[in-house]
Design a protein around this motif. Structure first.
Motif, short mmCIF file in Angstrom:
data_model
loop_
_atom_site.label_atom_id
_atom_site.label_comp_id
_atom_site.label_asym_id
_atom_site.label_seq_id
_atom_site.Cartn_x
_atom_site.Cartn_y
_atom_site.Cartn_z
N UNK A 128 0.83 -1.21 0.00
CA UNK A 128 0.00 0.00 0.00
C UNK A 128 0.86 1.25 0.00
N UNK A 129 1.89 1.28 0.84
CA UNK A 129 2.78 2.44 0.89
C UNK A 129 3.55 2.61 -0.42
N UNK A 130 4.03 1.51 -0.99
CA UNK A 130 4.74 1.59 -2.27
C UNK A 130 3.84 2.23 -3.33
N UNK A 131 2.59 1.78 -3.37
CA UNK A 131 1.65 2.32 -4.35
C UNK A 131 1.36 3.79 -4.07
N UNK A 132 1.11 4.12 -2.81
CA UNK A 132 0.80 5.49 -2.43
C UNK A 132 1.91 6.45 -2.84
N UNK A 133 3.15 6.11 -2.56
CA UNK A 133 4.26 7.01 -2.84
C UNK A 133 4.54 7.17 -4.34
N UNK A 134 3.99 6.28 -5.15
CA UNK A 134 4.18 6.41 -6.60
C UNK A 134 3.10 7.27 -7.25
N UNK A 135 2.02 7.55 -6.52
CA UNK A 135 0.92 8.35 -7.07
C UNK A 135 1.26 9.83 -7.10
N UNK A 136 0.65 10.54 -8.05
CA UNK A 136 0.77 12.00 -8.03
C UNK A 136 -0.18 12.55 -6.97
N UNK A 137 -0.17 13.84 -6.77
CA UNK A 137 -0.95 14.44 -5.68
C UNK A 137 -2.44 14.17 -5.84
N UNK A 138 -2.95 14.20 -7.07
CA UNK A 138 -4.36 13.93 -7.30
C UNK A 138 -4.69 12.48 -6.97
N UNK A 139 -3.84 11.57 -7.38
CA UNK A 139 -4.03 10.16 -7.07
C UNK A 139 -4.02 9.89 -5.57
N UNK A 161 -7.04 8.32 -3.39
CA UNK A 161 -6.83 7.13 -2.57
C UNK A 161 -7.22 7.39 -1.12
N UNK A 162 -6.84 8.53 -0.59
CA UNK A 162 -7.20 8.88 0.79
C UNK A 162 -8.71 8.98 0.92
N UNK A 163 -9.37 9.62 -0.04
CA UNK A 163 -10.83 9.73 -0.02
C UNK A 163 -11.51 8.37 -0.05
N UNK A 164 -11.01 7.48 -0.89
CA UNK A 164 -11.59 6.14 -0.98
C UNK A 164 -11.36 5.36 0.32
N UNK A 165 -10.19 5.51 0.91
CA UNK A 165 -9.89 4.82 2.17
C UNK A 165 -10.82 5.32 3.27
N UNK A 166 -11.08 6.62 3.30
CA UNK A 166 -12.00 7.18 4.30
C UNK A 166 -13.41 6.64 4.10
N UNK A 167 -13.85 6.49 2.82
CA UNK A 167 -15.17 5.91 2.56
C UNK A 167 -15.24 4.48 3.07
N UNK A 168 -14.19 3.70 2.81
CA UNK A 168 -14.16 2.33 3.29
C UNK A 168 -14.22 2.27 4.81
N UNK A 169 -13.49 3.15 5.46
CA UNK A 169 -13.47 3.18 6.92
C UNK A 169 -14.84 3.57 7.48
N UNK A 170 -15.49 4.56 6.87
CA UNK A 170 -16.84 4.95 7.31
C UNK A 170 -17.81 3.78 7.15
N UNK A 171 -17.71 3.08 6.03
CA UNK A 171 -18.57 1.92 5.79
C UNK A 171 -18.31 0.82 6.81
N UNK A 172 -17.06 0.59 7.12
CA UNK A 172 -16.70 -0.43 8.11
C UNK A 172 -17.25 -0.06 9.48
#
Length: 128
Positions: free
Chosen positions: A87-98, A102-113
């Motif tokens: 996850x960290x490898x992928x995150x650090x390769x993304x541009x700022x928009x990506x 990703x952070x927004x999607x993770x927050x949605x998953x966490x809210x759902x959980x």
């Protein structure tokens, strides 16, 4: 050094203005200014154009952009498992928009959980 500072340094060393660089890359001078002040990151296409224009390798532009290098992941916490490293490898390769997406999607998953956990607790309490 952040990518914008690298772009500004390369442009200055070449002795050209932001306007001239913008013309060469077919973008607006304002966009070049935003890159150089790190308010926006260049798109992949623009990164390639910058690399070609300045005749440099990608690592010249990108190496200073990472806050934490993959070799330093282990210092983040005592034990990092392989899924977290991926996850960290992928995150650090993304541009700022990506990264923002990703952070927004993770927050949605966490809210759902959390909602699901609350629903289960309520169901158990109602069953008693």
């Amino acid at each position: 050094m952040q990518i914008g500072h690298v772009i500004a340094q390369l442009r200055t060393e070449k002795g050209i203005s932001q306007k001239k660089l913008a013309e060469e890359l077919h973008v607006s001078p304002g966009l070049v200014g935003m890159w150089e002040t790190n308010k926006r990151l260049p798109s992949i296409d623009c990164l390639i154009s910058l690399i070609d224009y300045f005749k440099i390798s990608a690592d010249v532009l990108l190496d200073g952009e990472r806050k934490i290098k993959p070799s330093e992941y282990s210092s983040l916490k005592p034990a990092i498992d392989s899924d977290e490293k991926k996850l960290l490898d992928t995150f650090y390769q993304l541009d700022i928009d990506g990264k923002d997406i990703l952070i927004g999607e993770a927050k949605k998953l966490l809210r759902g959980q959390r909602s699901e956990e609350k629903r289960r607790i309520n169901t158990l309490q109602n069953a008693q």
